[in-house]
Design a protein around this motif. Sequence first.
Motif, mmCIF file in Angstrom:
data_model
loop_
_atom_site.group_PDB
_atom_site.id
_atom_site.type_symbol
_atom_site.label_atom_id
_atom_site.label_comp_id
_atom_site.label_asym_id
_atom_site.label_seq_id
_atom_site.Cartn_x
_atom_site.Cartn_y
_atom_site.Cartn_z
ATOM 1 N N LEU A 93 -48.019 45.209 7.714
ATOM 2 C CA LEU A 93 -48.748 46.287 7.048
ATOM 3 C C LEU A 93 -47.866 47.516 6.888
ATOM 4 N N GLN A 94 -47.079 47.854 7.892
ATOM 5 C CA GLN A 94 -46.176 48.992 7.790
ATOM 6 C C GLN A 94 -45.138 48.767 6.702
ATOM 7 N N ASN A 95 -44.616 47.543 6.618
ATOM 8 C CA ASN A 95 -43.633 47.243 5.576
ATOM 9 C C ASN A 95 -44.236 47.360 4.189
ATOM 10 N N SER A 96 -45.499 46.923 4.059
ATOM 11 C CA SER A 96 -46.151 47.017 2.755
ATOM 12 C C SER A 96 -46.366 48.472 2.363
ATOM 13 N N ASN A 97 -46.777 49.303 3.318
ATOM 14 C CA ASN A 97 -46.961 50.723 3.027
ATOM 15 C C ASN A 97 -45.637 51.403 2.706
ATOM 16 N N ALA A 98 -44.577 51.022 3.429
ATOM 17 C CA ALA A 98 -43.266 51.615 3.172
ATOM 18 C C ALA A 98 -42.750 51.230 1.796
ATOM 19 N N SER A 99 -43.032 49.983 1.392
ATOM 20 C CA SER A 99 -42.580 49.540 0.068
ATOM 21 C C SER A 99 -43.291 50.300 -1.029
ATOM 22 N N VAL A 100 -44.588 50.575 -0.826
ATOM 23 C CA VAL A 100 -45.336 51.330 -1.816
ATOM 24 C C VAL A 100 -44.796 52.753 -1.903
ATOM 25 N N SER A 120 -41.359 52.847 -3.715
ATOM 26 C CA SER A 120 -41.371 52.501 -5.143
ATOM 27 C C SER A 120 -42.201 53.474 -5.956
ATOM 28 N N GLY A 121 -43.130 54.209 -5.262
ATOM 29 C CA GLY A 121 -43.998 55.133 -5.984
ATOM 30 C C GLY A 121 -45.066 54.428 -6.773
ATOM 31 N N SER A 122 -45.336 53.166 -6.449
ATOM 32 C CA SER A 122 -46.337 52.385 -7.166
ATOM 33 C C SER A 122 -47.407 51.945 -6.187
ATOM 34 N N ASP A 123 -48.541 51.473 -6.692
ATOM 35 C CA ASP A 123 -49.622 51.012 -5.831
ATOM 36 C C ASP A 123 -49.484 49.548 -5.470
ATOM 37 N N ALA A 124 -48.418 48.910 -5.902
ATOM 38 C CA ALA A 124 -48.171 47.511 -5.573
ATOM 39 C C ALA A 124 -46.687 47.325 -5.432
ATOM 40 N N PHE A 125 -46.266 46.339 -4.697
ATOM 41 C CA PHE A 125 -44.835 46.086 -4.556
ATOM 42 C C PHE A 125 -44.591 44.608 -4.739
ATOM 43 N N ALA A 126 -43.438 44.275 -5.293
ATOM 44 C CA ALA A 126 -43.117 42.887 -5.614
ATOM 45 C C ALA A 126 -42.652 42.159 -4.360
ATOM 46 N N ARG A 127 -43.011 40.919 -4.262
ATOM 47 C CA ARG A 127 -42.597 40.105 -3.131
ATOM 48 C C ARG A 127 -41.286 39.427 -3.489
ATOM 49 N N GLY A 128 -40.220 39.753 -2.698
ATOM 50 C CA GLY A 128 -38.909 39.182 -2.972
ATOM 51 C C GLY A 128 -38.192 39.957 -4.060
ATOM 52 N N MET A 129 -37.092 39.402 -4.514
ATOM 53 C CA MET A 129 -36.266 40.059 -5.518
ATOM 54 C C MET A 129 -36.626 39.637 -6.927
ATOM 55 N N ASN A 130 -37.416 38.619 -7.097
ATOM 56 C CA ASN A 130 -37.781 38.114 -8.409
ATOM 57 C C ASN A 130 -38.807 39.036 -9.057
ATOM 58 N N ALA A 131 -38.529 39.507 -10.245
ATOM 59 C CA ALA A 131 -39.450 40.423 -10.932
ATOM 60 C C ALA A 131 -40.742 39.735 -11.309
ATOM 61 N N ASP A 132 -40.712 38.410 -11.433
ATOM 62 C CA ASP A 132 -41.913 37.664 -11.819
ATOM 63 C C ASP A 132 -42.720 37.205 -10.604
ATOM 64 N N ALA A 133 -42.296 37.615 -9.404
ATOM 65 C CA ALA A 133 -43.001 37.170 -8.196
ATOM 66 C C ALA A 133 -44.394 37.758 -8.140
ATOM 67 N N ASN A 134 -45.251 37.083 -7.414
ATOM 68 C CA ASN A 134 -46.611 37.570 -7.256
ATOM 69 C C ASN A 134 -46.603 38.903 -6.510
ATOM 70 N N VAL A 135 -47.583 39.717 -6.784
ATOM 71 C CA VAL A 135 -47.655 41.066 -6.236
ATOM 72 C C VAL A 135 -48.765 41.135 -5.195
ATOM 73 N N VAL A 136 -48.502 41.875 -4.113
ATOM 74 C CA VAL A 136 -49.528 42.164 -3.123
ATOM 75 C C VAL A 136 -49.578 43.672 -2.935
ATOM 76 N N THR A 137 -50.669 44.149 -2.385
ATOM 77 C CA THR A 137 -50.841 45.579 -2.139
ATOM 78 C C THR A 137 -51.215 45.791 -0.675
ATOM 79 N N PRO A 138 -51.041 47.009 -0.165
ATOM 80 C CA PRO A 138 -51.481 47.267 1.219
ATOM 81 C C PRO A 138 -52.953 46.945 1.440
ATOM 82 N N THR A 139 -53.783 47.184 0.431
ATOM 83 C CA THR A 139 -55.212 46.888 0.580
ATOM 84 C C THR A 139 -55.449 45.398 0.760
#
Length: 307
Positions: free
Chosen positions: A242-249, A252-271
């Motif tokens: 959860l801390q990593n997800s919040n730090a990624s947000v 990035s300044g976004s409400d979601a962060f990409a999983r991995g380096m692939n731009a097409d990867a599925n997205v998850v959010t802290p929520t």
Amino acid sequence: MEKPKKLYGRYRSPGDRIFDFCNVVFMILLMIVTLYPFVNSMAVSLNDAKDSIKGGIYLWPRAFTWDNYEYVFREATIFHATLISILRTVIGTIVTVFCSAMVAYTISRPEFVLRKLVTVAFVLTMYFNGGLIPNFLLIRELGMLNSFWVYVIPGIIGVFNLIIIRSFIEGLPEGILESARIDGSGEFTTFMKIVLPLSVPVLATVALFTGVWQWNSWFDVFLYNSSTVELSTLQYELMKILQNSNASVSSSGSDAFARGMNADANVVTPTSVRATMTIVASLPIMLVYPFLQKYFVQGMTLGGVKG
């Protein structure tokens, strides 16, 4: 005029029916209020994270996916941490319940002359403690840093549980204990063969309290074992996710962060991660609770009311 219907050998008045109706409505509302947060968390955890940002997820996922669970369980340490959590919960619960019951039996005996002094000494620890730094220094001096036993030994006696068990034991028929002593039974034999079997309801209640506390604990891992990956628990690993997800947000300044380096990867959010963590952490306790529930009310009632 139609006679009121009979119930339990007596006639039900209109007031009885109104009271029953109000009880049913109240219990249904209480059930909804109790279950809704969990059902909502389940729905969010099974819904696509990008779709969840739009809101409107209540009882059922709108865009079903397992991506949130895949994100949580992709950590290599998560399964080992789950094993450590299970071990600390099982071992910690057994040791704590047994030791608390032993001390409770001791201070419940009228012939133990120091029982009032010992009881007061235990109760004072509920209101006063040395604080975080003295506790850490004590654990370090005892050599329990980076040790599995730091999860078990510091909390081996729970004062609240001790009081409940003592009250229950004091309510046991004294004649049974006297009969055991007349037959030549020592105190330990009496405790093991008479007191423990008769105290199953309250012990099951205390086991539930202790098991939930052990399963949900993560701060002691952070304090004492954060540098030892092999002793990390599930709750601590979920907290780090959860801390990593919040730090990624935040980065990035976004409400979601990409999983991995692939731009097409599925997205998850802290929520979505938070909802998934809630389900993962709560499910094992929910599976165990039905087996202990039949003892819960009886143990609390008999443990809290003497006589």
